[in-house]
Design a protein around this motif. Sequence first.
Motif, PDB file in Angstrom:
ATOM      1  N   UNK A 125       0.786  -1.275   0.039  1.00  0.00           N
ATOM      2  CA  UNK A 125      -0.100   0.036   0.062  1.00  0.00           C
ATOM      3  C   UNK A 125       0.734   1.264   0.104  1.00  0.00           C
ATOM      4  N   UNK A 126       1.917   1.005   0.756  1.00  0.00           N
ATOM      5  CA  UNK A 126       2.896   2.368   0.971  1.00  0.00           C
ATOM      6  C   UNK A 126       3.227   2.825  -0.443  1.00  0.00           C
ATOM      7  N   UNK A 127       3.849   1.904  -1.225  1.00  0.00           N
ATOM      8  CA  UNK A 127       4.340   2.206  -2.349  1.00  0.00           C
ATOM      9  C   UNK A 127       3.397   2.660  -3.543  1.00  0.00           C
ATOM     10  N   UNK A 166       0.729   4.522  -2.616  1.00  0.00           N
ATOM     11  CA  UNK A 166       0.304   5.755  -2.311  1.00  0.00           C
ATOM     12  C   UNK A 166       1.559   6.636  -2.822  1.00  0.00           C
ATOM     13  N   UNK A 225      -1.494  11.097   3.758  1.00  0.00           N
ATOM     14  CA  UNK A 225      -0.764  10.029   3.068  1.00  0.00           C
ATOM     15  C   UNK A 225       0.281   9.452   4.002  1.00  0.00           C
ATOM     16  N   UNK A 249      -1.531   6.544   6.107  1.00  0.00           N
ATOM     17  CA  UNK A 249      -1.612   5.227   5.334  1.00  0.00           C
ATOM     18  C   UNK A 249      -0.038   4.506   5.612  1.00  0.00           C
ATOM     19  N   UNK A 250       0.712   5.182   5.356  1.00  0.00           N
ATOM     20  CA  UNK A 250       1.990   4.663   5.173  1.00  0.00           C
ATOM     21  C   UNK A 250       2.434   4.139   6.343  1.00  0.00           C
ATOM     22  N   UNK A 256      -8.117   3.991   5.550  1.00  0.00           N
ATOM     23  CA  UNK A 256      -6.851   4.250   4.825  1.00  0.00           C
ATOM     24  C   UNK A 256      -7.528   4.803   3.321  1.00  0.00           C
ATOM     25  N   UNK A 281      -6.505   8.291   1.768  1.00  0.00           N
ATOM     26  CA  UNK A 281      -5.701   8.529   0.525  1.00  0.00           C
ATOM     27  C   UNK A 281      -6.469   9.399  -0.656  1.00  0.00           C
ATOM     28  N   UNK A 328       9.385   8.192  -1.028  1.00  0.00           N
ATOM     29  CA  UNK A 328       9.777   6.912  -1.549  1.00  0.00           C
ATOM     30  C   UNK A 328      11.304   6.440  -1.441  1.00  0.00           C
ATOM     31  N   UNK A 338      11.290   5.250   2.295  1.00  0.00           N
ATOM     32  CA  UNK A 338      10.799   3.845   2.258  1.00  0.00           C
ATOM     33  C   UNK A 338      11.964   2.834   1.875  1.00  0.00           C
TER      34      UNK A 338
END
Lengths: 332, 332
Positions: free
Chosen positions: A114-116, A118, B92, B95-96, B114, B118, B156, B159
């Motif tokens: 999900x993270x990617x 978003x 966002x 969610x992450x 979630x 989003x 990103x 992450x």
Amino acid sequence: MSLDVAATKPHERLAAALSDDLSAVNEMIRTRMASEHAPRIPEVTAHLVEAGGKRLRPMLTLAAARMCGYDGPYHVHLAATVEFIHTATLLHDDVVDESNQRRGRPTANLLWDNTSSVLVGDYLFARSFQLMVETGSMRVLDILANASATIAEGEVLQLTAAADLATTEDIYFKVVRGKTAALFSAAMEVGGVIADQDEATVKALFDYGDTLGIAFQIVDDLLDYGGTSAIGKNVGDDFRERKLTLPVIRAIAAADATEREFWTRTIGKGRQEDGDLEHAVALLAKHGAMDTTRQTALDYIVEAKAALAVLPDSDIREMLLDLADYVVARIT
Amino acid sequence: MSLDVAATKPHERLAAALSDDLSAVNEMIRTRMASEHAPRIPEVTAHLVEAGGKRLRPMLTLAAARMCGYDGPYHVHLAATVEFIHTATLLHDDVVDESNQRRGRPTANLLWDNTSSVLVGDYLFARSFQLMVETGSMRVLDILANASATIAEGEVLQLTAAADLATTEDIYFKVVRGKTAALFSAAMEVGGVIADQDEATVKALFDYGDTLGIAFQIVDDLLDYGGTSAIGKNVGDDFRERKLTLPVIRAIAAADATEREFWTRTIGKGRQEDGDLEHAVALLAKHGAMDTTRQTALDYIVEAKAALAVLPDSDIREMLLDLADYVVARIT
């Protein structure tokens, strides 16, 4: 189906007529998707952007610009913009739907998470925004900002309308504009704006995209209750997800007390049993909801084709007229 | 703490000096958050946007514009834009991170889910986009498009860098620009651009925001390993989430074989036990990683204050200088 027959589909004829432009769009998509700082981004998007989607939305932009005699470079930017917005929306929808398949491949949230979905969706939005800015047209930015807001509102509205038997046709059409028609109409409109067309022409392009998009979504919703060729889409998805689509809204409006109980249980409360989908399909048929919904889609296609009457005759215009017929060919 | 003492904080003095502007920003946020079509949107955002955040980012825009003598209306649009982008990013991030608390309240994804986070985040991005377009400044749009891309890339990158012991300081600073500094610098820069300032002034405003933002994030990262007044933030969050922050990167660079095994187990593999956090804190101290990181933050603040030297003397400029000192006051 032989290649020759396949080549007669209007979107394939459009792709052939616009092949140089489409190559430039594909190259721009590849280049702009890349991130020097976060090299994993193209891995997440590649399977979506390069999964052989029909590139329908970017083709609308290219077609509109070419039909209006545009010979500058920015229709390519705008076509890539539109595809990025579409792809970002798909990535965010994956989180929302927790869907498992998208264009027949695993969705990003299974490949990654999900993270990617978003964050990479956000990245594509940002990239699309940079592309628009490069055109230097404030009007283009205005159109796409408004389309973005309509899309986001439509998605939220779809969420709140799900499972709500009080959903009206008015709400349905707002959802459909957000899901589909807003990007179709914006894709056409910016093609005319970048080509510096008069207001009547720009409005005609908008109207074609808007009505084509609405018809496109209505057809999709019809096929979900048993169209004949719903390739890649499972009949009954909308029923299981308790979506209030146009045929269902119309069947509910015509329901007697027993039928209303059925809809309340299955859609309102989500208590679905074996045989419910078949019963739902029978109720849609009984009240003519499939037929009137089909007619509504056809009416929008008549509008779409009429809108293009103000454009000068051209091969591309003919293909767009054929494309409009093709959208409803699946239900006729 | 008495109200008088509280009122001496630089961001509160800024808020007082900009109170009319801030009221206009708050009103614009309320108005533009509303959605006629999807009335539930303000319910989701209200608890975030109106949760009494410090409005630090919009204040930077207002301060930059006022410091440059701007007297038009668009600094309000841009301040609201910046707060919308910030809020969308928070939604966002929810969610992450699957975090449970944000500004001391339940996050949107617990209040709702979630999906709402989003889609409503997307809605706020779209709204911010409309607000920017209203300023009519293509340069403002360019700045904010680039900032948006930097933010998304940074997220990103964070992450992919998480739990990766090979993360360099260079990567850390890219992540920090995305998380914090890109919006700080853009917030300052657009304030100067809308006030039609020369390049040297615009660059100075950018530099102040950039270095202030980097210092701000470094301080946050330091406090996570035991700063003295980390109100509302749990010490050890970053350790548990296996984030490679600056003190950790520096301690790993100086680690012997045994220590490296410790970092590999706890951060690299995420196998954490009781006492590990305390041991990590001890290792940071042993190698002076806390001290050198603190010094790095202070160096950025020196840069931030130096950047403002090209601006004419004013009350607002003094407050921004004080604000820079205040950011590092928590670690000195």
